[in-house]
Design a protein around this motif. Structure first.
Motif, PDB file in Angstrom:
ATOM      1  N   ILE A 151      -4.906  14.676  -9.972  1.00  0.00           N
ATOM      2  CA  ILE A 151      -4.766  13.705  -8.885  1.00  0.00           C
ATOM      3  C   ILE A 151      -4.469  14.482  -7.611  1.00  0.00           C
ATOM      4  N   GLY A 152      -5.486  14.664  -6.787  1.00  0.00           N
ATOM      5  CA  GLY A 152      -5.270  15.266  -5.482  1.00  0.00           C
ATOM      6  C   GLY A 152      -4.867  14.197  -4.490  1.00  0.00           C
ATOM      7  N   ILE A 153      -3.916  14.510  -3.633  1.00  0.00           N
ATOM      8  CA  ILE A 153      -3.438  13.536  -2.654  1.00  0.00           C
ATOM      9  C   ILE A 153      -3.089  14.274  -1.366  1.00  0.00           C
ATOM     10  N   PRO A 154      -3.546  13.813  -0.213  1.00  0.00           N
ATOM     11  CA  PRO A 154      -3.306  14.558   1.033  1.00  0.00           C
ATOM     12  C   PRO A 154      -1.830  14.686   1.386  1.00  0.00           C
ATOM     13  N   TYR A 155      -1.030  13.671   1.044  1.00  0.00           N
ATOM     14  CA  TYR A 155       0.384  13.673   1.422  1.00  0.00           C
ATOM     15  C   TYR A 155       1.158  12.824   0.421  1.00  0.00           C
ATOM     16  N   MET A 156       2.329  13.294   0.042  1.00  0.00           N
ATOM     17  CA  MET A 156       3.118  12.563  -0.945  1.00  0.00           C
ATOM     18  C   MET A 156       4.529  12.331  -0.419  1.00  0.00           C
ATOM     19  N   ASP A 157       4.876  11.078  -0.178  1.00  0.00           N
ATOM     20  CA  ASP A 157       6.253  10.707   0.128  1.00  0.00           C
ATOM     21  C   ASP A 157       6.892  10.280  -1.191  1.00  0.00           C
ATOM     22  N   LYS A 158       7.637  11.180  -1.801  1.00  0.00           N
ATOM     23  CA  LYS A 158       8.158  10.934  -3.140  1.00  0.00           C
ATOM     24  C   LYS A 158       9.206   9.825  -3.169  1.00  0.00           C
ATOM     25  N   ARG A 159       9.855   9.581  -2.048  1.00  0.00           N
ATOM     26  CA  ARG A 159      10.849   8.499  -2.028  1.00  0.00           C
ATOM     27  C   ARG A 159      10.154   7.145  -2.011  1.00  0.00           C
ATOM     28  N   TYR A 160       9.163   6.993  -1.145  1.00  0.00           N
ATOM     29  CA  TYR A 160       8.477   5.707  -1.044  1.00  0.00           C
ATOM     30  C   TYR A 160       7.646   5.412  -2.292  1.00  0.00           C
ATOM     31  N   ASN A 171       0.832  -1.197   0.000  1.00  0.00           N
ATOM     32  CA  ASN A 171       0.000   0.000   0.000  1.00  0.00           C
ATOM     33  C   ASN A 171       0.871   1.253   0.000  1.00  0.00           C
ATOM     34  N   PRO A 172       0.428   2.313  -0.667  1.00  0.00           N
ATOM     35  CA  PRO A 172       1.247   3.535  -0.774  1.00  0.00           C
ATOM     36  C   PRO A 172       1.224   4.426   0.452  1.00  0.00           C
ATOM     37  N   PHE A 173       0.447   4.082   1.486  1.00  0.00           N
ATOM     38  CA  PHE A 173       0.382   4.950   2.671  1.00  0.00           C
ATOM     39  C   PHE A 173       1.225   4.418   3.828  1.00  0.00           C
ATOM     40  N   LEU A 174       2.183   3.539   3.545  1.00  0.00           N
ATOM     41  CA  LEU A 174       2.974   2.914   4.602  1.00  0.00           C
ATOM     42  C   LEU A 174       4.417   3.417   4.617  1.00  0.00           C
ATOM     43  N   SER A 175       4.619   4.694   4.355  1.00  0.00           N
ATOM     44  CA  SER A 175       5.980   5.234   4.275  1.00  0.00           C
ATOM     45  C   SER A 175       6.680   5.228   5.624  1.00  0.00           C
ATOM     46  N   ARG A 176       5.948   5.466   6.701  1.00  0.00           N
ATOM     47  CA  ARG A 176       6.561   5.462   8.039  1.00  0.00           C
ATOM     48  C   ARG A 176       7.035   4.052   8.402  1.00  0.00           C
ATOM     49  N   THR A 177       6.242   3.057   8.060  1.00  0.00           N
ATOM     50  CA  THR A 177       6.635   1.672   8.308  1.00  0.00           C
ATOM     51  C   THR A 177       7.870   1.310   7.499  1.00  0.00           C
ATOM     52  N   ALA A 178       7.893   1.728   6.233  1.00  0.00           N
ATOM     53  CA  ALA A 178       9.052   1.440   5.387  1.00  0.00           C
ATOM     54  C   ALA A 178      10.322   2.065   5.956  1.00  0.00           C
ATOM     55  N   THR A 179      10.215   3.311   6.425  1.00  0.00           N
ATOM     56  CA  THR A 179      11.373   3.984   7.007  1.00  0.00           C
ATOM     57  C   THR A 179      11.859   3.265   8.263  1.00  0.00           C
ATOM     58  N   THR A 180      10.923   2.839   9.114  1.00  0.00           N
ATOM     59  CA  THR A 180      11.289   2.129  10.342  1.00  0.00           C
ATOM     60  C   THR A 180      11.963   0.799  10.028  1.00  0.00           C
ATOM     61  N   LEU A 181      11.451   0.091   9.030  1.00  0.00           N
ATOM     62  CA  LEU A 181      12.047  -1.189   8.648  1.00  0.00           C
ATOM     63  C   LEU A 181      13.476  -1.018   8.164  1.00  0.00           C
ATOM     64  N   MET A 182      13.730   0.056   7.442  1.00  0.00           N
ATOM     65  CA  MET A 182      15.082   0.278   6.919  1.00  0.00           C
ATOM     66  C   MET A 182      16.033   0.805   7.995  1.00  0.00           C
ATOM     67  N   ARG A 183      15.599   1.807   8.730  1.00  0.00           N
ATOM     68  CA  ARG A 183      16.513   2.477   9.655  1.00  0.00           C
ATOM     69  C   ARG A 183      16.676   1.735  10.968  1.00  0.00           C
ATOM     70  N   ARG A 184      15.592   1.215  11.514  1.00  0.00           N
ATOM     71  CA  ARG A 184      15.647   0.575  12.831  1.00  0.00           C
ATOM     72  C   ARG A 184      15.939  -0.919  12.748  1.00  0.00           C
ATOM     73  N   ARG A 185      15.374  -1.599  11.735  1.00  0.00           N
ATOM     74  CA  ARG A 185      15.551  -3.050  11.652  1.00  0.00           C
ATOM     75  C   ARG A 185      16.533  -3.468  10.561  1.00  0.00           C
ATOM     76  N   LYS A 186      17.109  -2.503   9.848  1.00  0.00           N
ATOM     77  CA  LYS A 186      18.166  -2.752   8.855  1.00  0.00           C
ATOM     78  C   LYS A 186      17.714  -3.685   7.725  1.00  0.00           C
ATOM     79  N   CYS A 187      16.432  -3.620   7.355  1.00  0.00           N
ATOM     80  CA  CYS A 187      15.922  -4.417   6.247  1.00  0.00           C
ATOM     81  C   CYS A 187      16.204  -3.710   4.922  1.00  0.00           C
ATOM     82  N   GLN A 188      16.139  -4.463   3.842  1.00  0.00           N
ATOM     83  CA  GLN A 188      16.343  -3.922   2.498  1.00  0.00           C
ATOM     84  C   GLN A 188      14.988  -3.719   1.840  1.00  0.00           C
ATOM     85  N   LEU A 189      14.629  -2.478   1.544  1.00  0.00           N
ATOM     86  CA  LEU A 189      13.328  -2.177   0.951  1.00  0.00           C
ATOM     87  C   LEU A 189      13.379  -2.357  -0.562  1.00  0.00           C
ATOM     88  N   ILE A 190      12.399  -3.076  -1.100  1.00  0.00           N
ATOM     89  CA  ILE A 190      12.240  -3.223  -2.546  1.00  0.00           C
ATOM     90  C   ILE A 190      11.284  -2.135  -3.011  1.00  0.00           C
TER      91      ILE A 190
END
Length: 463
Positions: A345-354, A248-267
């Motif tokens: 395309i209106g969108i409330p928030y855009m994390d361009k990296r994720y 899902n495109p609204f999980l940017s905070r989870t993706a960041t936590t997985l990479m920074r805190r748990r050292k996972c590799q994001l696809i």
């Protein structure tokens, strides 16, 4: 080729007309079957939950309200003792594997130390307590799930590349709570010893998760687990050597936590919405694992053939996204591929990296269909959006419930964006459900037109 930095973005300062993020309780308590959600808030939060979640009191749902009173807000009562009393009752009546506290706006304002209280009560009660602050400071209601999953990543076991201590997630490959077949288990163990493992994150119904697991298995890639899992006791292992991919495109905070805190590799991949997005999503996963995709193009073509009745209705029709749930980019990309014209395309928030891969895929889809890139507006001002609708007069507007009736009164057909949040829209087989939702108001108007009702309604509006 254009990158997402050069795409036509705009940013306004509009108000946030959206659900409250605590609405994530509606689908998460059903997904995590051995959990109990405790929302810490005021009467207003309780009223919202009762109305938004359908007043499922008689079904004895696995969520409840810890209602803050004047004594709590004025610091006259002991927060820890009050929460302890409630959690003891929850443990006695329900005996959950985990209690998830959902903080609200009020807990933020009065500086309630939920993170400090939770570990103390967890030791006393012997039940894990996860704290997630799903308050109204977020941009969209779907970000409530993002907050909960980001908090749960810290509770996942540590991945050991040597294969030791991996029995927890071997219990359930597909998150369904059933043990995998012996052949699947042996395949998984062999892959563990040589390659990284794959964990998918995002809350989907078990049937949809199983479909995506099967698509990955067809490419000889076994999904080691899901976040969230169907049971809290079966959370997947995380750490170095674990590849993670979001659905899902609204999980940017989870993706960041997985990479920074748990050292996972994001696809980084487009999201599996529509046959084109699902194919691109699987191809990205295959690329990360060094696997050559097999039969994906044929699979996509087969799905497109089954959708021909819907694409005939949508071809040449125009649509306008007002922005509500952060699914707008993915759904717009799919509908452009179906032949629709997207004005905005209106969108409330855009994390361009994720969403980088999804944005690039959107641009490629527009080039393939030979149409200009639609305007993407972050934090749109709804008043300005309605003014911008006057000239193009779109055939359909995807909007929040607050604006649906006013737009219908102006002669613009609408579809509630919240319906896409609760519908099964992921994967190859569920592409039909997306188009069913989009075409329903258009088909309804066609049916009314044959009965002569359209002319009558236009005369009523004119008068």
């Amino acid at each position: 080729m254009k990158t997402f930095e050069t795409l036509p973005f705009e940013c306004e300062t509009g108000n946030y007309h959206t659900f409250r993020p605590i609405s994530c309780v509606a689908w998460l308590y059903q997904k995590i079957e051995d959990s109990f959600f405790l929302v810490v808030g005021t009467k207003t939060c309780g009223y919202f939950l009762q109305n938004a979640l359908g007043v499922t009191i008689f079904a004895e749902p696995r969520y409840a309200m810890a209602e803050l009173e004047e004594g709590d807000i004025s610091a006259q009562l002991n927060d820890q003792e009050e929460l302890k009393r409630i959690c003891l009752q929850i443990k006695r009546d329900r005996n959950p594997s985990v209690i998830i506290w959902i903080g609200t706006c009020t807990t933020e304002i009065i500086k309630m130390d939920l993170e400090g209280i939770a570990p103390k009560l967890e030791d006393e009660l012997g039940v894990p307590i996860v704290v997630a602050r799903a308050n109204g400071l977020d941009y969209a209601f779907t970000q409530g799930e993002d907050t909960v999953l980001a908090a749960m990543t810290h509770r996942c076991p540590e991945y050991n590349a040597s294969g030791q201590g991996q029995k927890q997630y071997n219990k359930s490959v597909d998150g369904s709570g059933t043990a995998p077949l012996e052949t699947e288990r042996s395949t998984l163990e062999k892959r563990e010893s040589r390659n990284p493992i794959l964990v998918l994150f995002g809350s989907l119904p078990s049937t949809v998760a199983s479909q995506l697991n099967l698509e990955s298995k067809r490419q000889s890639i076994i999904v080691a687990g899901w976040l969230p899992s169907q049971r809290y006791t079966e959370l997947p292992p995380l750490g170095e050597g674990v590849y993670v991919c979001g659905v899902n495109p609204f999980l940017s905070r989870t993706a960041t936590t997985l990479m920074r805190r748990r050292k996972c590799q994001l696809i980084g991949a487009p999201f599996p919405i529509g046959p084109d997005g699902t194919r691109a999503w699987i191809e990205k996963i295959c690329s990360a694992f060094g696997v050559e995709p097999q039969g994906l193009q044929d699979r996509e073509n087969q799905i497109w053939k089954s959708l021909i009745d819907y694409t005939r209705i949508l071809t040449g029709k125009s649509i306008f996204f007002m922005g509500d749930n952060l699914l707008e980019i993915s759904i717009a990309r799919f509908l452009i591929r179906c032949g629709m014209i997207v004005y905005e395309i209106g969108i409330p928030y855009m994390d361009k990296r994720y969403q980088a891969a999804e944005l690039s895929f959107l641009h490629n889809t527009c080039e393939k269909m030979g149409i200009p890139m639609p305007r993407v507006v972050e934090k749109p001002d709804n008043y300005n959006q309605i003014q911008r609708m006057h000239e193009p007069e779109p055939d359909l507007a995807i909007t929040g419930m607050a604006h649906a009736n006013p737009l219908e009164a102006r002669g613009i057909d609408t579809k509630w964006s919240v319906e896409f949040t609760f519908a099964q829209i992921h994967g190859f087989t569920n592409a039909r459900d997306v188009l069913e939702l989009v075409t329903r108001p258009l088909r309804r108007n066609n049916d009314l037109g044959t009965m002569g009702w359209n002319n009558l309604s236009k005369q009523t509006l004119t008068n």
